[in-house]
Design a protein around this motif. Sequence first.
Motif, PDB file in Angstrom:
ATOM      1  N   PRO A 134       0.718  -1.164   0.214  1.00  0.00           N
ATOM      2  CA  PRO A 134      -0.053   0.126   0.125  1.00  0.00           C
ATOM      3  C   PRO A 134       0.788   1.368  -0.115  1.00  0.00           C
ATOM      4  CG  PRO A 134      -1.036  -1.403   1.593  1.00  0.00           C
ATOM      5  CD  PRO A 134       0.466  -2.086   1.024  1.00  0.00           C
ATOM      6  N   TRP A 135       1.797   1.270   0.658  1.00  0.00           N
ATOM      7  CA  TRP A 135       2.872   2.637   0.782  1.00  0.00           C
ATOM      8  C   TRP A 135       3.456   2.704  -0.488  1.00  0.00           C
ATOM      9  CZ3 TRP A 135       3.170   6.967   2.857  1.00  0.00           C
ATOM     10  CH2 TRP A 135       4.654   7.759   2.856  1.00  0.00           C
ATOM     11  N   LEU A 136       4.083   1.423  -1.118  1.00  0.00           N
ATOM     12  CA  LEU A 136       4.656   1.599  -2.479  1.00  0.00           C
ATOM     13  C   LEU A 136       3.676   2.025  -3.393  1.00  0.00           C
ATOM     14  CD1 LEU A 136       7.104  -1.572  -2.322  1.00  0.00           C
ATOM     15  CD2 LEU A 136       7.851   0.956  -2.156  1.00  0.00           C
ATOM     16  N   GLN A 137       2.329   1.697  -3.433  1.00  0.00           N
ATOM     17  CA  GLN A 137       1.183   2.111  -4.405  1.00  0.00           C
ATOM     18  C   GLN A 137       1.149   3.759  -4.341  1.00  0.00           C
ATOM     19  OE1 GLN A 137      -1.718  -0.687  -3.836  1.00  0.00           O
ATOM     20  NE2 GLN A 137      -0.741  -2.356  -5.031  1.00  0.00           N
ATOM     21  N   PHE A 138       0.917   4.120  -2.947  1.00  0.00           N
ATOM     22  CA  PHE A 138       0.897   5.567  -2.836  1.00  0.00           C
ATOM     23  C   PHE A 138       2.122   6.065  -3.231  1.00  0.00           C
ATOM     24  CE2 PHE A 138       1.770   8.810   0.235  1.00  0.00           C
ATOM     25  CZ  PHE A 138       0.603   9.661  -0.025  1.00  0.00           C
ATOM     26  N   LEU A 139       3.151   5.827  -2.995  1.00  0.00           N
ATOM     27  CA  LEU A 139       4.263   6.799  -3.471  1.00  0.00           C
ATOM     28  C   LEU A 139       4.522   6.612  -4.931  1.00  0.00           C
ATOM     29  CD1 LEU A 139       7.371   5.363  -1.248  1.00  0.00           C
ATOM     30  CD2 LEU A 139       6.228   7.769  -1.194  1.00  0.00           C
ATOM     31  N   GLY A 140       3.810   5.642  -5.613  1.00  0.00           N
ATOM     32  CA  GLY A 140       3.770   5.514  -7.094  1.00  0.00           C
ATOM     33  C   GLY A 140       2.712   6.480  -7.639  1.00  0.00           C
ATOM     34  N   LYS A 141       1.550   6.735  -6.951  1.00  0.00           N
ATOM     35  CA  LYS A 141       0.502   7.793  -7.372  1.00  0.00           C
ATOM     36  C   LYS A 141       1.215   9.101  -7.215  1.00  0.00           C
ATOM     37  CE  LYS A 141      -3.227   4.411  -6.564  1.00  0.00           C
ATOM     38  NZ  LYS A 141      -4.183   4.092  -5.808  1.00  0.00           N
ATOM     39  N   CYS A 142       1.975   9.198  -6.353  1.00  0.00           N
ATOM     40  CA  CYS A 142       2.717  10.722  -5.835  1.00  0.00           C
ATOM     41  C   CYS A 142       3.752  10.993  -6.710  1.00  0.00           C
ATOM     42  CB  CYS A 142       3.057  10.826  -4.481  1.00  0.00           C
ATOM     43  SG  CYS A 142       1.767  10.787  -3.325  1.00  0.00           S
ATOM     44  N   GLY A 143       3.980  10.116  -7.667  1.00  0.00           N
ATOM     45  CA  GLY A 143       5.255  10.355  -8.742  1.00  0.00           C
ATOM     46  C   GLY A 143       6.544   9.829  -8.374  1.00  0.00           C
TER      47      GLY A 143
END
Length: 110
Positions: free
Chosen positions: A77-86
């Motif tokens: 979940p944290w890695l996916q969030f970081l990906g969505k943030c660029g």
Amino acid sequence: MYNGQWRIWTSENKLVGVSYVLEWSPANEKPWVGTVLIHPVFQCKGYGRKILAMIGDELHQRGHKALFAACPINQDPWLQFLGKCGFQQFKVEKDDTTSKEYMITVKPLL
């Protein structure tokens, strides 16, 4: 931010979250996100993205070209969030003392 700084983020006088950013890491002399914690009431409403965007803007204004973040490789979940943030995958590192693997990510600051 001189080096590391904790910040409290609010909206309409309500605590939204806290963050810690290290502006200069001895490891690579670049800024790193240490943590971004969002109060459960405000999660999934865009506050985390806004906070990271504001941090990135401030660092960019001070001449930084990239922002780094890392987390245990199994924290999808944290890695996916970081990906969505660029943020983009930079590399995987293994901590030899604990045998844990960490995903290192980087976000270009434009």
